[in-house]
Scaffold this motif. Structure first.
Motif, mmCIF file in Angstrom:
data_model
loop_
_atom_site.group_PDB
_atom_site.id
_atom_site.type_symbol
_atom_site.label_atom_id
_atom_site.label_comp_id
_atom_site.label_asym_id
_atom_site.label_seq_id
_atom_site.Cartn_x
_atom_site.Cartn_y
_atom_site.Cartn_z
ATOM 1 N N GLN A 191 5.952 50.691 -15.444
ATOM 2 C CA GLN A 191 6.723 49.808 -14.589
ATOM 3 C C GLN A 191 6.291 49.857 -13.122
ATOM 4 O O GLN A 191 6.176 48.796 -12.483
ATOM 5 N N THR B 157 4.248 46.103 -18.402
ATOM 6 C CA THR B 157 4.144 47.561 -18.315
ATOM 7 C C THR B 157 3.221 48.126 -19.388
ATOM 8 O O THR B 157 3.169 49.327 -19.592
ATOM 9 N N ALA C 12 14.836 45.864 -12.628
ATOM 10 C CA ALA C 12 14.881 44.542 -11.999
ATOM 11 C C ALA C 12 16.132 44.361 -11.164
ATOM 12 O O ALA C 12 16.083 43.804 -10.059
ATOM 13 N N ASN D 132 10.432 41.893 -16.018
ATOM 14 C CA ASN D 132 10.799 43.306 -15.896
ATOM 15 C C ASN D 132 12.026 43.620 -16.749
ATOM 16 O O ASN D 132 12.863 42.759 -17.011
ATOM 17 N N SER E 256 10.705 54.157 -14.600
ATOM 18 C CA SER E 256 10.808 53.093 -15.598
ATOM 19 C C SER E 256 12.244 52.996 -16.095
ATOM 20 O O SER E 256 13.073 53.882 -15.853
ATOM 21 N N THR F 242 8.161 44.004 -21.765
ATOM 22 C CA THR F 242 7.765 43.191 -20.619
ATOM 23 C C THR F 242 6.580 42.288 -20.955
ATOM 24 O O THR F 242 6.371 41.268 -20.302
ATOM 25 N N GLN G 234 5.258 46.504 -11.062
ATOM 26 C CA GLN G 234 6.123 46.079 -9.961
ATOM 27 C C GLN G 234 5.339 45.983 -8.656
ATOM 28 O O GLN G 234 5.508 45.029 -7.878
ATOM 29 N N ASN H 51 15.262 41.510 -20.569
ATOM 30 C CA ASN H 51 14.291 41.427 -19.480
ATOM 31 C C ASN H 51 14.701 40.318 -18.514
ATOM 32 O O ASN H 51 15.507 39.452 -18.865
#
Length: 329
Positions: A190, A161, A212, A207, A42, A167, A194, A127
């Protein structure tokens, strides 16, 4: 007799003072744990491990990362809140754990202000709105996402997340600002969110910038917009939400920070803050923050300033949460 007792008390205090001072001067003399509330990989974990190495050198003892994920970071926060304030356990906290969760959760097993000593603010974290170019090739821009969501209310979804994480709330703010109906799908951390994006189980993922940037660089995801008012130096070709989505003034970011249990001796608080400041203001570290993580370096230097930011954000995020209707038991 009263004078005799006073003299005995003064004598005892003088005898104890050198020992107490020696104990304070001896800190640290064993390993320090830096606990996080989110999974390996993360954004929190990435920063923790980057910070732990130079802190180990600066303090002369190992700084060990220990992640205890779950409940939006509350498991680790509760553990630290109830631990001794001896300077050997610190928490890598976030705006989620120490501002957002204060309103998001109906009840918490700790007080995010009273049960912690603020130590150091570590930077502001944006983000990035991301999609899978393989699974959702039709979304080439933020405008495409907005158009699709308006054409089919409730059909699109976005990963997070966890409830109350940045997020989640960055997505909630975006949906509120654009007047959309998009379904929130929370994951535990995360990696799960993802994976859901890459497999096509969800359409979108706001993200955190650190992870990201890595996925965008590898071509696994496409960055459609960043949630800050200005573009990120690490992603110069990715427009802001305000630019790309027709939402002037949109700006959403959170922060990272170090906390200790309430009652941490001031000498340890001051020393730890000073060492962290030396680490995170070093040119190489700032370059890493800006160019690889998309994090805005902190300009908040003291624990008192950090506490003021925390209290301000508890009130600020409370309004966002109330408008989104998010609530966790």
């Amino acid at each position: 007799m009263p004078m005799r007792r006073l003299l005995l008390t003064l004598t005892a205090t003088c005898l104890l003072a050198p020992g107490a001072l020696a104990q304070a001067d001896a800190w640290p003399n064993r390993p320090i744990t830096l606990m996080g509330g989110f999974p390996n990989g993360s954004g929190v974990d990435i920063y923790q491990r980057k910070l732990a190495e130079p802190l180990t050198r600066a303090l002369g003892v190992p700084v060990v990362v220990d992640n205890r994920s779950g409940a939006g970071g509350n498991i680790a926060s509760e553990f630290v809140a109830k631990a001794p304030a001896d300077g050997y356990l610190f928490l890598f906290g976030t705006a989620g754990t120490h501002a957002i969760n204060a309103t998001l959760y109906r009840s918490l097993p700790f007080d995010p202000v009273k049960d912690f000593t603020p130590v150091a603010h570590l930077g502001d974290v944006p983000n990035v709105l991301t999609v899978s170019p393989e699974k959702r090739p039709q979304y080439k821009s933020c405008a495409d996402v907005v158009s699709a969501a308006r054409a089919r209310p409730g059909a699109l979804n976005y990963a997070s997340t966890g409830n109350g994480a940045s997020t989640h709330l960055a997505g909630a703010q975006f949906i509120q600002a654009a007047g959309l109906d998009v379904v929130h799908v929370p994951y535990r951390g995360q990696p799960g969110a993802q994976t859901a994006l890459l497999s096509g189980d969800v359409d979108l993922f706001f993200n955190q910038s650190g992870p990201a940037i890595g996925y965008i660089g590898q071509g696994q995801v496409k960055g459609l917009a960043v949630t800050t008012a200005k573009r990120l130096p690490a992603l110069p070709d990715v427009p802001t939400v305000a630019e790309a989505c027709g939402l002037p003034g949109f700006d959403s970011s959170t922060w990272y920070g170090i906390f200790a249990p309430a009652g941490l001796p001031e000498a340890i608080q001051t020393r730890m803050n000073a060492e962290i400041q030396r680490v995170i203001t070093a040119p190489d570290f700032q370059k890493w923050l800006i160019e690889t993580q998309g994090i805005t370096p902190s300009t908040i230097n003291t624990p008192g300033e950090f506490r003021a930011v925390q209290e301000r954000d508890i009130a600020g995020w409370a309004e966002v949460i109330r408008r989104s209707g998010a609530q966790v038991d």
